[in-house]
Design a protein around this motif. Structure first.
Motif, short mmCIF file in Angstrom:
data_model
loop_
_atom_site.label_atom_id
_atom_site.label_comp_id
_atom_site.label_asym_id
_atom_site.label_seq_id
_atom_site.Cartn_x
_atom_site.Cartn_y
_atom_site.Cartn_z
N ARG A 11 -12.30 21.05 -26.29
CA ARG A 11 -11.59 19.81 -26.59
C ARG A 11 -11.31 19.01 -25.32
NH1 ARG A 11 -7.78 23.37 -30.52
NH2 ARG A 11 -9.18 23.39 -32.34
N GLU A 12 -11.00 19.72 -24.25
CA GLU A 12 -10.74 19.04 -22.98
C GLU A 12 -12.01 18.39 -22.45
OE1 GLU A 12 -8.61 17.87 -19.48
OE2 GLU A 12 -8.05 18.42 -21.52
N ALA A 13 -13.15 19.06 -22.59
CA ALA A 13 -14.42 18.50 -22.13
C ALA A 13 -14.77 17.23 -22.91
CB ALA A 13 -15.54 19.54 -22.26
N ALA A 14 -14.54 17.28 -24.23
CA ALA A 14 -14.80 16.08 -25.04
C ALA A 14 -13.88 14.94 -24.62
CB ALA A 14 -14.61 16.41 -26.51
N PRO A 63 -0.71 28.45 -29.99
CA PRO A 63 -1.50 27.77 -28.95
C PRO A 63 -2.16 26.48 -29.41
CG PRO A 63 -1.93 30.14 -28.94
CD PRO A 63 -1.09 29.87 -30.15
N GLU A 64 -2.53 26.36 -30.69
CA GLU A 64 -3.25 25.19 -31.15
C GLU A 64 -2.33 24.08 -31.64
OE1 GLU A 64 -6.19 26.24 -34.00
OE2 GLU A 64 -7.58 26.99 -32.49
N TYR A 65 -1.03 24.29 -31.58
CA TYR A 65 -0.11 23.29 -32.13
C TYR A 65 -0.18 21.98 -31.33
CZ TYR A 65 4.03 21.21 -34.21
OH TYR A 65 4.88 20.36 -34.87
N ALA A 66 -0.25 22.08 -30.02
CA ALA A 66 -0.27 20.87 -29.19
C ALA A 66 -1.52 20.04 -29.42
CB ALA A 66 -0.14 21.24 -27.72
N ASP A 67 -2.61 20.65 -29.88
CA ASP A 67 -3.86 19.92 -30.11
C ASP A 67 -3.73 18.91 -31.25
OD1 ASP A 67 -5.22 21.23 -28.08
OD2 ASP A 67 -5.81 22.88 -29.39
N ARG A 68 -2.68 19.02 -32.05
CA ARG A 68 -2.47 18.07 -33.14
C ARG A 68 -2.25 16.66 -32.63
NH1 ARG A 68 2.12 18.48 -34.73
NH2 ARG A 68 2.06 17.99 -36.96
N HIS A 69 -1.80 16.53 -31.39
CA HIS A 69 -1.44 15.22 -30.87
C HIS A 69 -2.62 14.49 -30.24
CE1 HIS A 69 2.58 17.41 -30.78
NE2 HIS A 69 2.72 16.44 -31.66
N THR A 76 -11.50 29.06 -24.64
CA THR A 76 -12.77 28.36 -24.75
C THR A 76 -12.67 27.18 -25.70
OG1 THR A 76 -14.01 30.39 -24.28
CG2 THR A 76 -15.21 28.61 -25.33
N ALA A 77 -11.99 27.38 -26.84
CA ALA A 77 -11.82 26.28 -27.79
C ALA A 77 -11.03 25.14 -27.17
CB ALA A 77 -11.11 26.80 -29.05
N ALA A 78 -9.98 25.48 -26.41
CA ALA A 78 -9.21 24.44 -25.74
C ALA A 78 -10.06 23.72 -24.69
CB ALA A 78 -7.96 25.04 -25.10
N LEU A 136 -21.74 23.22 -22.07
CA LEU A 136 -22.33 24.09 -23.07
C LEU A 136 -21.49 25.35 -23.19
CD1 LEU A 136 -26.13 24.62 -23.47
CD2 LEU A 136 -24.56 26.52 -23.78
N ALA A 137 -20.97 25.61 -24.38
CA ALA A 137 -20.12 26.77 -24.62
C ALA A 137 -20.90 27.85 -25.36
CB ALA A 137 -18.89 26.37 -25.44
N THR A 138 -20.70 29.08 -24.95
CA THR A 138 -21.34 30.22 -25.61
C THR A 138 -20.28 31.22 -26.03
OG1 THR A 138 -21.61 31.43 -23.52
CG2 THR A 138 -23.41 29.97 -24.20
#
Length: 508
Positions: free
Chosen positions: A268-271, A445-451, A263-265, A252-254
């Motif tokens: 995605r890691e938790a999912a 920072p969010e560029y790697a999340d594209r993969h 937190t956003a990263a 649960l993120a707040t």
């Protein structure tokens, strides 16, 4: 095709982390009562897993309620020899289950209320019943039916079904709350700010939500949460360790963490680790959004608006359909465009000499490198230039054939073979060379999340004009937006927009 060719990127603003100051110890309203210290982990029984228990219970309730309603209607009103109650009931049941599933009525929720669901259940029941009666009447050859009491049957069936379904839901929710209280599931909280501490206290005191906080994750090392009795376990780097240590199935993120980007990263890691992720926004007005504007996963946790984050794109039911579309389209495309491919190959052979295909290393799903195929439009002086030079769109060495292929995107057609092999998809983030992936990953920072998904021949960023001399930061934002909101229909829309843009090639 709307493919992003090599060009110099326009410098984009750095994605600075949205820092939020720590708000100190728990400052809860007096009505909430004193905070309790979390009990020792070893004292708890095995957690109650309600991911399948709740949907299964609701589906069972609807099946039993509909069967009972059909039996009551037949017994009280009688049936003629021409009636088809079994057909109508079967059609109604199938359509109702599909509508309820599509509307999110079988989702796992934190707050359980049969009355909250009654309007949505009634609306779908009316639609399903009208359709079932129409089908049965058409098969009997007497639609519309005006003499056999069909309106009375319809109202009776609806009334009895809604009454039984609501009562069944109320009983099911009561039993699930009891099971949650006895065996709560451990939960990690992302963000140890004031909002996170309020939510932790609410979960500790209100055990009917079935979530037992075991600690906070926050990148700020000086942040404390003494008012809750829960430890701050570390930043994102501790997520996987704590998930495995406590066997966590919920995160649960707040808002209020020291670093919003971290937190956003972590979400995605938790999912990726298979956890169910919930988000509690600081904006209370979120809960007052009108029905159509509220996300399907909307919920609340003891008055705090709560959003259920969907599963990762590649774990959604429609992803198999995406791969089937890729295989079908790539195979048919290679067959149908065989004459065009042959003509392009001959033109390249006469323009640049031997070596019709240009092979280049690109980064794909999960950072894996694959060999991308294109028709050669010029011949680089060496391998280093091929791997590290960005802008070749206006290279003086490019001949007339190369310029034509680039302007029309025909040089990208060999990538249909990459799609058929599974290296790429029709729609996805643009594949980039490893050298630039490293550079852009350090800058944005969010560029790697594209993969997180396979790269694509075209994508949301490209059809929104982010090709050529455009911001890398904007491209990464659109690519991540595509991943997080993915659906098969979105792929179809992007392909249609790509086809429209092909009528106006700009040669970027």
């Amino acid at each position: 095709m709307t493919i992003d060719h090599e060009s110099v990127p326009r410098p984009g603003g750095s994605m600075a982390a949205a820092r939020r100051p720590a708000t100190g110890l728990l400052d809860r309203p007096a009505a909430a009562g004193p905070a309790r210290t979390a009990p020792a982990i070893g004292r708890h029984r095995r957690p109650f897993r309600s991911r399948l228990a709740l949907p299964a219970a609701l589906v069972t309730v609807d099946i039993l309620a509909l069967g009972a309603a059909a039996a009551v209607g037949t017994a009280t009103l009688g049936a003629t020899g021409r009636d088809r109650p079994l057909l109508a009931t079967s059609t109604l049941l199938g359509l109702l289950l599909v509508l309820n599933l599509a509307g999110g009525l079988y989702r796992t929720r934190l707050s359980l209320s049969a009355l909250d669901e009654l309007p949505a259940l009634a609306a779908r029941s009316v639609v399903a019943t009208a359709f079932a009666v129409t089908v049965a009447g058409c098969l009997d050859g007497r639609w519309p039916d005006r003499g056999t009491g069909t309106p009375v049957r319809l109202l009776t069936l609806l009334g009895v079904f809604l009454l039984l379904a609501s009562c069944g839901r109320a009983v099911s929710y009561h039993l699930i709350r009891r099971a949650r209280r006895r065996r709560p599931s451990p939960v990690l909280l992302l963000g140890a700010g004031q909002l996170g501490q309020w939510v932790a206290a609410a979960l500790t005191e209100r055990r009917e939500y079935g979530l037992r906080p075991v600690g906070f994750l926050d990148p700020d090392p000086v942040l404390t949460a003494e008012g809750t009795g829960l430890p701050v376990l570390g930043g994102r780097e501790a997520l996987e360790r704590e998930v495995r240590r406590h066997r966590v199935h919920h995160v649960l993120a707040t808002e209020g963490a020291a670093d919003g980007t971290e937190t956003a990263a972590a979400l995605r890691e938790a999912a990726r680790l298979g956890c169910q992720v919930w988000l509690v926004p600081a904006l209370r007005e979120y809960g007052s959004l009108p029905g159509p504007a509220r996300p399907r996963g909307g919920d609340h946790l003891w008055g705090f608006p709560c959003l259920r984050i969907g599963r990762p794109a590649m774990r959604r039911p429609g992803w198999a359909g995406k791969r089937a579309l890729d295989i079908t389209a790539a195979a048919l495309g290679l067959i149908a465009l065989a004459p065009v491919l042959a003509a392009c190959a001959l033109a390249v052979r006469f323009d640049t000499g031997s070596g019709v295909l240009f092979r280049q290393q690109r980064t794909g799903l999960d950072g894996r490198v694959f060999t991308l195929l294109k028709f050669r439009t010029l011949r680089p002086s060496n391998e280093h230039e091929s791997a590290t030079r960005w802008n070749i769109a206006q290279d003086h060495r490019m001949g007339a054939v190369g310029k034509l292929l680039r302007r029309s995107s025909l040089d990208e057609l060999p990538q249909l073979w990459n799609i058929l092999r599974g290296d790429m998809s029709l729609v996805g983030p643009r594949p980039e060379r490893p050298y630039f992936v490293m550079r852009f990953g350090q800058a944005y920072p969010e560029y790697a999340d594209r993969h997180r998904v396979p790269v694509g021949l075209t994508g949301l960023a490209q059809v929104n004009g982010l090709r050529g001399d455009t911001s890398i930061e904007d491209r990464a934002r659109f690519d991540n937006r595509y991943i997080e909101s993915w659906s098969l229909w979105q792929d179809v829309k992007i392909l249609l927009r790509t086809a429209a843009l092909m009528l106006h090639p700009d040669g970027s």
